[in-house]
Design a protein around this motif. Structure first.
Motif, PDB file in Angstrom:
ATOM      1  N   LYS A   1       0.852  -1.190   0.000  1.00 37.97           N
ATOM      2  CA  LYS A   1       0.000   0.000   0.000  1.00 37.97           C
ATOM      3  C   LYS A   1       0.884   1.235   0.000  1.00 37.97           C
ATOM      4  CE  LYS A   1      -3.596   2.163   2.841  1.00 37.97           C
ATOM      5  NZ  LYS A   1      -4.447   1.925   4.023  1.00 37.97           N
ATOM      6  N   ILE A   2       0.445   2.238  -0.770  1.00 35.17           N
ATOM      7  CA  ILE A   2       1.147   3.515  -0.811  1.00 35.17           C
ATOM      8  C   ILE A   2       0.135   4.651  -0.682  1.00 35.17           C
ATOM      9  CG2 ILE A   2       1.121   3.622  -3.329  1.00 35.17           C
ATOM     10  CD1 ILE A   2       4.004   4.847  -3.069  1.00 35.17           C
ATOM     11  N   VAL A   3       0.529   5.675   0.051  1.00 32.32           N
ATOM     12  CA  VAL A   3      -0.312   6.858   0.239  1.00 32.32           C
ATOM     13  C   VAL A   3       0.384   8.050  -0.399  1.00 32.32           C
ATOM     14  CG1 VAL A   3      -1.336   8.445   1.924  1.00 32.32           C
ATOM     15  CG2 VAL A   3      -1.321   5.986   2.385  1.00 32.32           C
ATOM     16  N   TYR A   4      -0.344   8.763  -1.235  1.00 29.28           N
ATOM     17  CA  TYR A   4       0.144  10.000  -1.844  1.00 29.28           C
ATOM     18  C   TYR A   4      -0.639  11.143  -1.233  1.00 29.28           C
ATOM     19  CZ  TYR A   4       1.815   6.734  -5.390  1.00 29.28           C
ATOM     20  OH  TYR A   4       2.417   5.690  -6.029  1.00 29.28           O
TER      21      TYR A   4
ATOM     22  N   LEU B   1       1.262   8.517 -10.610  1.00 26.26           N
ATOM     23  CA  LEU B   1       1.902   7.474  -9.808  1.00 26.26           C
ATOM     24  C   LEU B   1       0.890   6.512  -9.197  1.00 26.26           C
ATOM     25  CD1 LEU B   1       4.622   9.641  -8.063  1.00 26.26           C
ATOM     26  CD2 LEU B   1       4.960   7.964  -9.883  1.00 26.26           C
ATOM     27  N   ALA B   2      -0.217   7.035  -8.716  1.00 30.49           N
ATOM     28  CA  ALA B   2      -1.231   6.188  -8.086  1.00 30.49           C
ATOM     29  C   ALA B   2      -1.839   5.219  -9.098  1.00 30.49           C
ATOM     30  CB  ALA B   2      -2.307   7.046  -7.444  1.00 30.49           C
ATOM     31  N   ASN B   3      -2.066   5.668 -10.321  1.00 26.30           N
ATOM     32  CA  ASN B   3      -2.567   4.770 -11.360  1.00 26.30           C
ATOM     33  C   ASN B   3      -1.550   3.683 -11.669  1.00 26.30           C
ATOM     34  OD1 ASN B   3      -5.299   5.365 -12.662  1.00 26.30           O
ATOM     35  ND2 ASN B   3      -4.461   7.409 -12.405  1.00 26.30           N
ATOM     36  N   ALA B   4      -0.274   4.046 -11.702  1.00 28.78           N
ATOM     37  CA  ALA B   4       0.777   3.052 -11.941  1.00 28.78           C
ATOM     38  C   ALA B   4       0.807   2.035 -10.805  1.00 28.78           C
ATOM     39  CB  ALA B   4       2.132   3.743 -12.087  1.00 28.78           C
ATOM     40  N   ALA B   5       0.664   2.515  -9.575  1.00 30.66           N
ATOM     41  CA  ALA B   5       0.652   1.609  -8.419  1.00 30.66           C
ATOM     42  C   ALA B   5      -0.494   0.614  -8.532  1.00 30.66           C
ATOM     43  CB  ALA B   5       0.546   2.405  -7.118  1.00 30.66           C
ATOM     44  N   LEU B   6      -1.672   1.098  -8.860  1.00 30.36           N
ATOM     45  CA  LEU B   6      -2.829   0.206  -8.993  1.00 30.36           C
ATOM     46  C   LEU B   6      -2.609  -0.823 -10.096  1.00 30.36           C
ATOM     47  CD1 LEU B   6      -5.659   2.844  -8.531  1.00 30.36           C
ATOM     48  CD2 LEU B   6      -5.089   0.982  -6.946  1.00 30.36           C
ATOM     49  N   ALA B   7      -1.982  -0.400 -11.197  1.00 34.96           N
ATOM     50  CA  ALA B   7      -1.693  -1.328 -12.287  1.00 34.96           C
ATOM     51  C   ALA B   7      -0.693  -2.401 -11.852  1.00 34.96           C
ATOM     52  CB  ALA B   7      -1.162  -0.566 -13.498  1.00 34.96           C
TER      53      ALA B   7
ATOM     54  N   PHE C   1      -8.216   6.250 -11.768  1.00 31.22           N
ATOM     55  CA  PHE C   1      -7.817   5.920 -10.400  1.00 31.22           C
ATOM     56  C   PHE C   1      -9.005   5.362  -9.610  1.00 31.22           C
ATOM     57  CE2 PHE C   1      -7.479   7.606  -5.988  1.00 31.22           C
ATOM     58  CZ  PHE C   1      -6.415   6.836  -5.557  1.00 31.22           C
ATOM     59  N   LEU C   2     -10.125   6.042  -9.669  1.00 32.76           N
ATOM     60  CA  LEU C   2     -11.316   5.604  -8.931  1.00 32.76           C
ATOM     61  C   LEU C   2     -11.879   4.305  -9.510  1.00 32.76           C
ATOM     62  CD1 LEU C   2     -12.990   9.085  -8.339  1.00 32.76           C
ATOM     63  CD2 LEU C   2     -11.870   7.632  -6.626  1.00 32.76           C
ATOM     64  N   GLU C   3     -11.889   4.174 -10.839  1.00 30.15           N
ATOM     65  CA  GLU C   3     -12.406   2.963 -11.477  1.00 30.15           C
ATOM     66  C   GLU C   3     -11.580   1.735 -11.114  1.00 30.15           C
ATOM     67  OE1 GLU C   3     -12.581   3.804 -15.666  1.00 30.15           O
ATOM     68  OE2 GLU C   3     -14.299   5.153 -15.432  1.00 30.15           O
ATOM     69  N   GLN C   4     -10.268   1.927 -10.901  1.00 29.50           N
ATOM     70  CA  GLN C   4      -9.376   0.815 -10.550  1.00 29.50           C
ATOM     71  C   GLN C   4      -9.419   0.476  -9.059  1.00 29.50           C
ATOM     72  OE1 GLN C   4      -5.371   0.580 -12.497  1.00 29.50           O
ATOM     73  NE2 GLN C   4      -5.860   2.725 -12.983  1.00 29.50           N
TER      74      GLN C   4
END
Length: 123
Positions: free
Chosen positions: A7-10, A28-34, A74-77
């Motif tokens: 888990k990462i928090v931005y 970055l958050a989208n990359a993390a989710l991917a 981001f929200l969809e993922q």
């Protein structure tokens, strides 16, 4: 998709006045989710204005995807978008005016998210 184990928090503190810094946490958050990493973006200070109505549609950073597209993805993922309640109150933004998917939070909730994360980044 496999179960997320990291888990990462931005924490974003920049709004439309600095489009590049407002956009980078969502890149970055989208990359993390991917990568199957749980991602939380917390908006604080001027960044909370991004969660109001259609503000996102007016923020563009050169060379980066439009912010509204990044936030939608981001929200969809399954990303979590948190918005600082004291910060929106200071800016006279009503919780009912926040975009769909935004989660109002205060200090204790954000602290809990940080403590449960493997890493925290501040923009």
């Amino acid at each position: 998709m496999s179960e997320k184990t990291e888990k990462i928090v931005y924490i974003s503190t920049n709004g439309g006045e600095n489009p590049e810094k407002a956009t980078l946490p969502f890149v970055l958050a989208n990359a993390a989710l991917a990568m199957d990493v749980e991602a939380v973006v917390a908006l604080q200070g001027p960044a909370v204005t991004l969660a109001k109505g259609d503000c996102l549609k007016h923020v563009f950073a050169a060379g980066l995807p439009p912010l509204h597209e990044l936030v939608e993805s981001f929200l969809e993922q399954g990303g979590v978008l948190m918005v600082c309640v004291p910060c929106i109150k200071e800016r006279q933004i009503d919780q009912a005016d926040l975009i769909e998917g935004a989660v109002p939070m205060a200090a204790a909730k954000l602290t809990a998210e940080i403590l449960s994360a493997n890493a925290t980044l501040v923009y």
